[in-house]
Design an enzyme around this catalytic site. Structure first.
Site, PDB file in Angstrom:
ATOM      1  CG  ASP A  59      -3.438  -8.203  -3.298  1.00  0.00           C
ATOM      2  OD1 ASP A  59      -2.667  -9.052  -3.386  1.00  0.00           O
ATOM      3  OD2 ASP A  59      -3.862  -7.552  -2.605  1.00  0.00           O
ATOM      4  CG  HIS A  99      -2.125  -1.254   1.123  1.00  0.00           C
ATOM      5  ND1 HIS A  99      -2.612  -1.899   1.898  1.00  0.00           N
ATOM      6  CD2 HIS A  99      -2.781  -1.488  -0.113  1.00  0.00           C
ATOM      7  CE1 HIS A  99      -3.422  -2.809   1.684  1.00  0.00           C
ATOM      8  NE2 HIS A  99      -3.455  -2.420   0.396  1.00  0.00           N
TER       9      HIS A  99
END
Length: 280
Positions: A164, A18
């Site tokens: 992901d 992130h």
């Protein structure tokens, strides 16, 4: 190994993923032209770190909680993204709730940008729609690899695809490799981010070689190894493959990677985090 988001929310891999995703999108937004952001395996979008799934692993203690204790200003954008969802949900600024990539990407949207999310798991897709209520995100419930290709080329001049997966299926890496090859033929200038877990170096080296042979010119590989020596049979870290990263991102990467390594190094280990061009 199963890396379904809810069990690993806020772990060290999330902090790295992130932090880099924020830096990447912000680098792309230095230009005014619109971006389409696509998340193929979006998960639930928001996670309770005190809930049953995250509580079972307790991995946030070695991830987001370490990042919040750390004081390096290079991690401020990441901490701000986590703090924002906690303030919005009335839990205060400290990380009790953890934003998945969908909520982080939603925070980064400009008026001209678009966000497309996909989650095939029915329960997670339902939770995702709730988590994204009030945002302009479009939510799909489709096969991730079918959607990846179907959305390319993006309607906007530029875009980012985030891949992901939970790596539950034995053919996950093969599907990623095949779909990336097809996607690059359709959309050679687009930015693609692929997250993966690190367990054993020999098996990972085989996959890297297959990706290298795709011949993609601008193919960056970031790897975060938590321990100074491999720990057999367990999670050793995670990495990102990034196709076509912008220059502003790659130039600013070294100090950010060092900040992440220092913040996340397990007790008694220095750890390593590197960025290299695949095939270089």
């Amino acid at each position: 190994m199963n890396y379904r988001h809810s069990f690993h929310a806020g772990n060290s891999a999330d902090v790295v993923k992130h932090s880099l995703l924020i830096a990447l999108v912000q680098a792309l937004q230095l230009k005014d032209s619109a971006l389409t952001l696509i998340d193929t395996h979006a998960g639930c979008g928001l996670y309770d770190l005190e809930g049953e799934d995250a509580g079972r692993t307790g991995e946030a203690a070695q991830g987001v909680l370490r990042a919040f204790v750390d004081t390096n200003p290079l991690l401020d954008p990441y901490r701000a993204a986590v703090r924002a969802v906690n303030e919005a949900d009335g839990t205060g600024g400290e990380p009790r709730l953890y934003p998945g990539s969908p909520r982080i990407l939603a925070q980064l949207l400009r008026p001209q940008d678009a966000l497309i999310l996909n989650e095939k798991h029915p329960e997670d897709a339902y939770a995702l729609r709730g988590a994204m209520r009030g945002t302009p995100a479009a939510v799909h419930e489709r096969d991730a690899y079918e959607l990846w290709l179907a959305m390319l080329p993006t309607r906007t001049p530029r875009g980012v695809v985030v891949v992901d997966p939970p790596y539950e299926q034995t053919d996950e890496r093969a599907r990623i490799t095949a779909t990336l090859a097809a996607a690059h033929r359709k959309w050679s200038h687009g930015v693609t981010v692929i997250w993966y877990p690190l367990k054993e170096r020999p098996a990972h080296a085989v996959w890297k070689d297959k990706l290298r042979r795709l011949g993609i010119p601008k193919f960056l590989n970031v790897e975060h190894w938590l321990y100074d020596a491999d720990q057999p049979g367990i999670y050793n870290g995670a990495g990102l493959f990034i196709v076509n990263p912008p220059y502003a991102f790659t130039e600013s990467l070294p100090p950010l990677l060092e900040a992440l390594r220092a913040a996340l190094a397990p007790e008694g280990h220095r750890g390593t985090i590197t960025a290299d061009w695949l095939g270089a």
